[in-house]
Enzyme design. Structure first.
Site, PDB file in Angstrom:
ATOM      1  N   CYS A  25      12.382  -2.997  16.814  1.00 15.00           N
ATOM      2  CA  CYS A  25      11.703  -4.289  16.636  1.00 15.00           C
ATOM      3  C   CYS A  25      12.304  -5.172  15.545  1.00 15.00           C
ATOM      4  O   CYS A  25      12.865  -6.221  15.843  1.00 15.00           O
ATOM      5  CB  CYS A  25      10.231  -4.039  16.359  1.00 15.00           C
TER       6      CYS A  25
HETATM    7  N1  NAD Z   1       9.188   0.947  20.252  1.00 18.55           N
HETATM    8  C1  NAD Z   1       8.270   0.185  19.729  1.00 18.55           C
HETATM    9  O1  NAD Z   1       7.643   0.548  18.728  1.00 18.55           O
HETATM   10  C2  NAD Z   1       7.908  -1.169  20.356  1.00 18.55           C
HETATM   11  C3  NAD Z   1       6.730  -1.811  19.915  1.00 18.55           C
HETATM   12  C4  NAD Z   1       6.371  -3.009  20.492  1.00 18.55           C
HETATM   13  C5  NAD Z   1       7.181  -3.590  21.474  1.00 18.55           C
HETATM   14  N2  NAD Z   1       8.326  -2.966  21.873  1.00 18.55           N
HETATM   15  C6  NAD Z   1       9.093  -3.625  22.936  1.00 18.55           C
HETATM   16  O2  NAD Z   1       8.914  -2.931  24.161  1.00 18.55           O
HETATM   17  C7  NAD Z   1      10.111  -2.939  24.942  1.00 18.55           C
HETATM   18  C8  NAD Z   1      10.532  -1.512  25.278  1.00 18.55           C
HETATM   19  O3  NAD Z   1      10.842  -0.820  24.078  1.00 18.55           O
HETATM   20  P1  NAD Z   1      10.876   0.769  23.976  1.00 18.55           P
HETATM   21  O4  NAD Z   1      10.879   1.063  22.519  1.00 18.55           O
HETATM   22  O5  NAD Z   1       9.844   1.390  24.844  1.00 18.55           O
HETATM   23  O6  NAD Z   1      12.319   1.069  24.594  1.00 18.55           O
HETATM   24  P2  NAD Z   1      12.879   2.518  25.018  1.00 18.55           P
HETATM   25  O7  NAD Z   1      14.354   2.410  24.945  1.00 18.55           O
HETATM   26  O8  NAD Z   1      12.186   3.597  24.262  1.00 18.55           O
HETATM   27  O9  NAD Z   1      12.438   2.671  26.523  1.00 18.55           O
HETATM   28  C9  NAD Z   1      12.810   1.821  27.526  1.00 18.55           C
HETATM   29  C10 NAD Z   1      13.072   2.610  28.789  1.00 18.55           C
HETATM   30  O10 NAD Z   1      13.359   1.664  29.816  1.00 18.55           O
HETATM   31  C11 NAD Z   1      14.341   2.236  30.682  1.00 18.55           C
HETATM   32  N3  NAD Z   1      14.958   1.164  31.443  1.00 18.55           N
HETATM   33  C12 NAD Z   1      15.965   0.320  31.102  1.00 18.55           C
HETATM   34  N4  NAD Z   1      16.220  -0.551  32.091  1.00 18.55           N
HETATM   35  C13 NAD Z   1      15.354  -0.241  33.107  1.00 18.55           C
HETATM   36  C14 NAD Z   1      15.133  -0.790  34.389  1.00 18.55           C
HETATM   37  N5  NAD Z   1      15.861  -1.823  34.820  1.00 18.55           N
HETATM   38  N6  NAD Z   1      14.183  -0.236  35.171  1.00 18.55           N
HETATM   39  C15 NAD Z   1      13.454   0.819  34.742  1.00 18.55           C
HETATM   40  N7  NAD Z   1      13.637   1.382  33.507  1.00 18.55           N
HETATM   41  C16 NAD Z   1      14.560   0.844  32.708  1.00 18.55           C
HETATM   42  C17 NAD Z   1      15.258   2.975  29.733  1.00 18.55           C
HETATM   43  O11 NAD Z   1      15.985   3.982  30.411  1.00 18.55           O
HETATM   44  C18 NAD Z   1      14.270   3.546  28.709  1.00 18.55           C
HETATM   45  O12 NAD Z   1      13.847   4.847  29.054  1.00 18.55           O
HETATM   46  C19 NAD Z   1      11.112  -3.714  24.121  1.00 18.55           C
HETATM   47  O13 NAD Z   1      11.129  -5.051  24.505  1.00 18.55           O
HETATM   48  C20 NAD Z   1      10.576  -3.595  22.700  1.00 18.55           C
HETATM   49  O14 NAD Z   1      10.979  -4.687  21.894  1.00 18.55           O
HETATM   50  C21 NAD Z   1       8.705  -1.771  21.337  1.00 18.55           C
END
Ligand code: NAD
Length: 424
Positions: free
Chosen positions: A265
């Site tokens: 983030c």
């Molecule tokens: N991690 C946090 O604490 C957090 C908090 C709030 C918001 N976010 C937001 O949430 C979103 C996801 O973050 P995250 O931390 O879960 O990421 P992450 O990398 O942990 O997980 C994302 C997953 O999506 C998969 N992926 C990628 N492209 C794909 C597609 N086209 N179809 C299906 N799956 C696909 C990846 O393989 C991965 O497993 C981001 O935009 C992030 O900014 C994250």
């Protein structure tokens, strides 16, 4: 509120955001398909193995055995959904927002949209993403019209890994839609999952609200990081200064300095804001640029402080034995994405230090060529070091042993007190 009828829900992206959401949806009775393009993640989840700390493997195993959770690495397994939620990464590519994951997830889901379904984006992005990028991808893939044939919402995730008080269920959730019907449908869906939803008038406002939340944190951390550097030069204890200021019961919020920011983030999201302001309004968002500058500099600053500490003892960094405690960007987390520890280690390697890196949580190979020890450092290992740097203050470390056996500790988190401990 439990659902009137179980919905068939697809969660695209089974990472730190998508997996907890999928588990929550299963827990309230929905039928959930977790769709992730990572074959390895899908394989591990299908075997009941979680890689997200807040979700025990037993929870995944239970969800699988309930028959209401399946995982798939192809969109074909997503057919027939009522609601699809997109939780895919939104990284930067050379400083520019990279929305290819959102695009490809939407294009993959497109052919499986059916009239009456709802698609919600949870990924963090700049204002306009839902309307200008998600909607066209969904329409082109499905041949349906957003608003009339299906609904589209935006609901940013506020997950705070490791936080047991504020969970998916207890944290108020912003909900928005591209029109009134989409807002109602998005609100109805999330009210089955969380205790409180907050309706926002437009998807753009909800997208910007999420960027404000993360930029607020980023800027305030930068403020105390700059204060830490100034206080050290003034020979004042920044931690005492912050604790003193924090006794004010109004108008102040406590933030702590540290070795830099990491995770998905803070190092990324504020740049979505500054990028969009520059592109659409032709001017900089100065707070973000300044905060990036200060926070990005912190690993370098920690390195400088360590060089100074070694010099005071007549030692050079070249050849010095340095033990790094903690590689993850955050306490008790295994997430080492964008971790400041990785940048600090790069500085130390370039300076010729002999490194030992210890992190009981990080399992991924984030430091090519450097072994990460998962176990506690032994007394002999601690005694052999010229310096120990506490970068991430995991609870699992044996701090008494660190204090007893280390010649010098640079504590960037203010976790330790002792005659041989120096704070940031
Ligand atoms: N991690 C946090 O604490 C957090 C908090 C709030 C918001 N976010 C937001 O949430 C979103 C996801 O973050 P995250 O931390 O879960 O990421 P992450 O990398 O942990 O997980 C994302 C997953 O999506 C998969 N992926 C990628 N492209 C794909 C597609 N086209 N179809 C299906 N799956 C696909 C990846 O393989 C991965 O497993 C981001 O935009 C992030 O900014 C994250």
């Amino acid at each position: 509120m439990s659902p009137d009828r179980p919905l068939r829900v697809v969660v695209a992206g089974q990472g730190y955001v998508g997996l907890p959401l999928a588990m929550r949806a299963v827990a309230v009775g929905h039928e959930v398909v977790g769709f992730d393009v990572s074959v390895d993640r899908v394989k591990r989840l299908a075997a009941g193995e979680s890689f997200v700390e807040d979700i025990p493997s037993a929870t995944v195993a239970e969800a699988l055995s309930s028959g209401r959770y399946q995982v798939t690495d192809t969109a074909v397994g997503c057919e027939g959904f009522d609601v699809a939620v997109i939780c895919v990464p939104t990284p930067l590519d050379e400083g520019r927002p990279d929305l290819t994951n959102v695009e490809s997830a939407a294009l993959a889901l497109g052919p499986f949209l059916q009239p009456g379904c709802l698609v919600v984006l949870e990924s963090t992005s700049y204002p306009g993403t839902t309307e200008s990028l998600l909607v066209p991808c969904l329409e082109s893939g499905s041949g349906l019209h957003a608003g009339t044939d299906f609904q589209v919402g935006y609901s940013p995730e506020r997950i705070d890994p490791g936080n047991t008080r504020w969970t998916i269920e207890t944290t108020p959730k912003l909900v928005a839609g591209i029109d009134a019907r989409s807002l109602d449908r998005t609100d109805d869906f999330y009210r089955t999952l969380v205790s409180e939803t907050v309706r926002v008038d437009s998807t753009g406002a909800a997208e910007l609200a999420k960027l404000l939340e993360n930029t607020f944190r980023h800027v305030n951390i930068a403020l105390v990081n700059e204060l830490a550097m100034v206080a050290a030069d003034l020979d004042l204890d920044v931690w005492q200064v912050i604790d003193a200021a924090a006794t004010k019961p109004f108008g102040f919020m406590k933030f702590s300095p540290g070795p830099g920011v990491g995770g998905h983030c803070l190092p990324i999201d504020p740049s979505y804001l500054s990028w969009t302001v520059r592109r659409r309004l032709g001017r900089p968002f100065r707070f973000v640029e300044l905060a990036n500058d200060i926070n990005d500099h912190m690993p370098d600053y920690v390195h400088t402080r360590l060089v100074q500490a070694l010099n005071r003892r007549g030692l050079a960094m070249t050849g010095a034995k340095v033990l790094i405690l903690g590689l993850a960007y955050k306490r008790n987390s295994s997430d080492a994405r964008e971790s400041p520890a990785v940048q600090l280690i790069a500085h130390l390697v370039a300076a010729g230090a002999r490194l030992t890196v210890v992190d009981p949580h990080v399992v991924e190979d984030v430091l090519p060529g450097i072994d990460i020890l998962g176990a506690q450092p032994s007394p002999a290992q601690l005694t052999a070091q010229d310096a120990v740097v506490l970068v991430t203050d995991h609870d699992a470390f044996d701090y008494e042993a660190v204090l007893r056996h280390s010649a010098y500790v640079l504590d960037t988190r203010h976790r330790l007190e002792g005659p041989r401990v120096e704070h940031l």
